[in-house]
Design an enzyme around this catalytic site. Sequence first.
Site, PDB file in Angstrom:
ATOM      1  N   GLU A   4      12.880   3.480   1.048  1.00  0.00           N
ATOM      2  CA  GLU A   4      12.183   3.986   2.244  1.00  0.00           C
ATOM      3  C   GLU A   4      13.052   3.862   3.504  1.00  0.00           C
ATOM      4  OE1 GLU A   4       9.197   5.436   1.843  1.00  0.00           O
ATOM      5  OE2 GLU A   4       9.216   4.933  -0.287  1.00  0.00           O
ATOM      6  N   PHE A  29       0.843  -1.196   0.000  1.00  0.00           N
ATOM      7  CA  PHE A  29       0.000   0.000   0.000  1.00  0.00           C
ATOM      8  C   PHE A  29       0.879   1.247   0.000  1.00  0.00           C
ATOM      9  CE2 PHE A  29      -2.256   3.348   2.416  1.00  0.00           C
ATOM     10  CZ  PHE A  29      -3.393   3.475   1.620  1.00  0.00           C
ATOM     11  N   GLY A  30       0.676   2.126  -0.979  1.00  0.00           N
ATOM     12  CA  GLY A  30       1.398   3.388  -1.046  1.00  0.00           C
ATOM     13  C   GLY A  30       0.461   4.549  -0.776  1.00  0.00           C
ATOM     14  N   TYR A  31       0.910   5.495   0.054  1.00  0.00           N
ATOM     15  CA  TYR A  31       0.064   6.649   0.404  1.00  0.00           C
ATOM     16  C   TYR A  31       0.781   7.970   0.140  1.00  0.00           C
ATOM     17  CZ  TYR A  31       3.069   6.297   4.448  1.00  0.00           C
ATOM     18  OH  TYR A  31       4.181   6.218   5.242  1.00  0.00           O
ATOM     19  N   GLY A  32       2.061   7.913  -0.238  1.00  0.00           N
ATOM     20  CA  GLY A  32       2.840   9.132  -0.490  1.00  0.00           C
ATOM     21  C   GLY A  32       3.432   9.055  -1.881  1.00  0.00           C
ATOM     22  N   SER A  33       4.778   9.151  -1.944  1.00  0.00           N
ATOM     23  CA  SER A  33       5.408   9.128  -3.269  1.00  0.00           C
ATOM     24  C   SER A  33       5.183   7.804  -3.985  1.00  0.00           C
ATOM     25  CB  SER A  33       6.907   9.414  -3.144  1.00  0.00           C
ATOM     26  OG  SER A  33       7.564   8.352  -2.489  1.00  0.00           O
TER      27      SER A  33
END
Length: 174
Positions: free
Chosen positions: A83, A8-12
């Site tokens: 990350e 799950f990605g929520y930023g870049s």
Amino acid sequence: MDEQHWIFGYGSLIYKVDFPYLDREVALLRGWSRRFWQGSHDHRGTPESPGRVVTLIRDPDALCRGVAYLVDESVFAHLDHREKNGYERHRTRLLLEHREETVTGTFYIAAENNPAFLGEGSDRELAQHIAKSHGPSGSNAEYLLSLAAALRDLGEHDEHIVALERELIQLQES
Ligand code: SIN
């Protein structure tokens, strides 16, 4: 064959997709809010002058919309490196919105006790910080504007991001 995982990605990770994936779905994570509270020493700032990037903060009533990618296990090596500045992997349940299906997935979170954590500030303070920060991956302003545009494309209205984008544009125009 590699095992496959949802990430799950929520930023870049929403807008900068520098890894192969097998599927991509708009997804919802319950109980977390996106905040520009993490320092960036390696992408949008430097150790001497960190930028600000997003992390997730516990917020029991919140829903965070982002993008889930189905990837081969081998992709973790790349993402762990990308990350590495304070983020750790967590496992959670995710709702794949259009499929109306819940799956187990992994997301990267920079917890409040990591050395690069910066914490909160007013919208104006955060936007001023972002406006002046640069790092090896580019300007901090570009990170915020790209994320704001990507969330709009997903149909997501994230009040925190919209407010910071508004402040940043005002600063850039003044
Ligand atoms: C993410 O996008 O999911 C993590 C934070 C970032 O790399 O901006």
